[in-house]
Design a protein around this motif. Structure first.
Motif, short mmCIF file in Angstrom:
data_model
loop_
_atom_site.label_atom_id
_atom_site.label_comp_id
_atom_site.label_asym_id
_atom_site.label_seq_id
_atom_site.Cartn_x
_atom_site.Cartn_y
_atom_site.Cartn_z
N ALA A 78 1.46 11.93 3.23
CA ALA A 78 1.37 10.53 3.69
C ALA A 78 2.50 10.24 4.67
O ALA A 78 3.64 10.63 4.45
N GLN A 79 2.15 9.55 5.75
CA GLN A 79 3.14 9.25 6.78
C GLN A 79 3.52 7.78 6.82
O GLN A 79 4.46 7.39 7.51
N ALA A 80 2.74 6.96 6.12
CA ALA A 80 3.04 5.52 6.08
C ALA A 80 2.46 4.94 4.80
O ALA A 80 1.58 5.55 4.18
N CYS A 81 2.99 3.77 4.43
CA CYS A 81 2.60 3.19 3.14
C CYS A 81 2.45 1.68 3.22
O CYS A 81 3.26 0.99 3.85
N VAL A 82 1.42 1.19 2.57
CA VAL A 82 1.26 -0.24 2.32
C VAL A 82 1.52 -0.46 0.84
O VAL A 82 0.86 0.17 0.00
N LEU A 83 2.49 -1.32 0.52
CA LEU A 83 2.81 -1.62 -0.87
C LEU A 83 2.39 -3.06 -1.13
O LEU A 83 3.01 -3.99 -0.61
N ALA A 84 1.32 -3.22 -1.91
CA ALA A 84 0.73 -4.54 -2.04
C ALA A 84 0.97 -5.18 -3.40
O ALA A 84 0.99 -4.50 -4.42
N PHE A 85 1.18 -6.50 -3.38
CA PHE A 85 1.15 -7.28 -4.61
C PHE A 85 0.32 -8.52 -4.34
O PHE A 85 -0.03 -8.83 -3.19
N SER A 86 -0.01 -9.22 -5.42
CA SER A 86 -0.87 -10.40 -5.27
C SER A 86 -0.09 -11.69 -5.51
O SER A 86 0.72 -11.77 -6.44
N THR A 87 -0.38 -12.68 -4.72
CA THR A 87 0.19 -14.02 -4.82
C THR A 87 -0.01 -14.62 -6.22
O THR A 87 0.80 -15.41 -6.68
N THR A 88 -1.09 -14.19 -6.90
CA THR A 88 -1.45 -14.81 -8.17
C THR A 88 -1.18 -13.91 -9.38
O THR A 88 -1.65 -14.19 -10.48
N ASP A 89 -0.44 -12.83 -9.17
CA ASP A 89 -0.22 -11.87 -10.26
C ASP A 89 1.26 -11.50 -10.31
O ASP A 89 1.74 -10.67 -9.53
N ARG A 90 1.97 -12.14 -11.21
CA ARG A 90 3.42 -11.94 -11.32
C ARG A 90 3.77 -10.48 -11.60
O ARG A 90 4.72 -9.94 -11.03
N ASP A 91 3.03 -9.84 -12.51
CA ASP A 91 3.31 -8.44 -12.84
C ASP A 91 3.25 -7.54 -11.60
O ASP A 91 4.04 -6.61 -11.47
N SER A 92 2.30 -7.84 -10.73
CA SER A 92 2.16 -6.98 -9.54
C SER A 92 3.37 -7.11 -8.63
O SER A 92 3.78 -6.15 -7.98
N PHE A 93 3.95 -8.32 -8.61
CA PHE A 93 5.17 -8.54 -7.84
C PHE A 93 6.36 -7.80 -8.47
O PHE A 93 7.11 -7.10 -7.78
N GLU A 94 6.47 -7.92 -9.78
CA GLU A 94 7.57 -7.26 -10.50
C GLU A 94 7.48 -5.74 -10.38
O GLU A 94 8.49 -5.05 -10.49
N ALA A 95 6.29 -5.22 -10.19
CA ALA A 95 6.08 -3.77 -10.15
C ALA A 95 6.38 -3.16 -8.78
O ALA A 95 6.44 -1.93 -8.64
N ALA A 96 6.58 -4.01 -7.80
CA ALA A 96 6.73 -3.51 -6.41
C ALA A 96 7.86 -2.49 -6.28
O ALA A 96 7.69 -1.46 -5.62
#
Ligand code: GDP
Ligand code: MG
Length: 168
Positions: A78-96
Motif C-alpha cells: 500500500a502506498q497511501a491510506c484513508v483512515l476513516a471515522f464516523s461523525t456519529t460513532d464515538r468508538d470509531s473516532f477513539e479507534a483512529a
C-alpha cells in the motif's frame, strides 16, 4: 510515458462508510445497504493529477475489520491510506489512533488522510470539530470531512493522496 498506479487502503471501524466511499468514488453510486458482492479485492479509478495519469486501486475489506483480522495481503504494497471515522460513532473516532499504528506497522509511513465521514449527520455528531483537528495534528495527517451520501469532498480525499504520492 509511464502510468502511475497507486494501491490505497481504506481503514477504520466497521460501519464508518469505507465500502460506500470506494463505491461512490469508483462507480458514482450510493446505496443504503451496500454489501460487498464484487468478486475482486479492489475497485479502481483513473484520474489526472498535474498532467500525470494516475490509476488508483482502492482496496476494500470484506468486513474483517470487525474481528481485527485484516490480513497482511490487504496492506502489502500500500502506498497511501484513508483512515476513516464516523461523525456519529464515538468508538470509531477513539479507534483512529490504533488504526494509524496498525497501518504504520504494516506499511511504514505512507501518505494518509483522516476522513470524518457522514457530515450530513452533523446534528447527531458525537465528535466536536476541535477534537477532530487535534487528532489529525497529533497523527500528522490532513483532516477531510466528507459525506459519501451527498458526495461531499470524496474526490478531494483521493486527489490529495495522489498528489502527495507523486510529490514523493
Ligand atoms: P464500512 O463498514 O466502513 O464499509 O461501512 P459501509 O460503507 O458499509 O457503510 C455503513 C453504513 O453507513 C451504510 O448504511 C451506508 O449507507 C452508510 N453511510 C456511508 N456513508 C455515509 C454518509 O456519508 N452519510 C450517511 N448518512 N450514511 C452513510
Ligand atoms: Mg465495508
Amino acid at each position: 510515458e509511464l502510468e502511475v498506479a497507486l494501491k490505497v487502503v481504506i481503514v477504520g471501524n466497521g460501519g464508518v462508510g469505507k465500502s460506500s466511499m470506494i463505491q461512490r468514488y469508483c462507480k458514482g453510486t450510493f446505496t443504503k445497504d451496500y454489501k460487498k458482492t464484487i468478486g475482486v479485492d479492489f475497485l479502481e479509478r483513473q484520474i489526472e493529477v498535474d498532467g500525470e495519469d494516475v490509476r488508483l486501486m482502492l482496496w476494500d475489506t470484506a468486513g474483517q475489520e470487525e474481528f481485527d483480522a485484516i490480513t497482511k495481503a490487504y496492506y502489502r504494497g500500500a502506498q497511501a491510506c484513508v483512515l476513516a471515522f464516523s461523525t456519529t460513532d464515538r468508538d470509531s473516532f477513539e479507534a483512529a489512533h490504533s488504526w494509524k499504528l496498525k497501518v504504520e506497522n504494516e506499511c511504514g509511513e505512507i501518505p494518509t488522510v483522516i476522513v470524518q465521514n457522514k457530515i450530513d449527520l452533523l446534528d447527531q455528531s458525537v465528535v466536536n470539530p476541535e477534537e477532530a483537528e487535534v487528532l489529525a495534528r497529533a497523527l500528522g495527517c490532513r483532516l477531510v470531512r466528507t459525506s459519501v451520501k451527498e458526495d461531499v469532498n470524496v474526490s478531494a480525499v483521493f486527489r490529495h493522496l495522489a498528489q502527495r504520492c507523486l510529490a514523493e
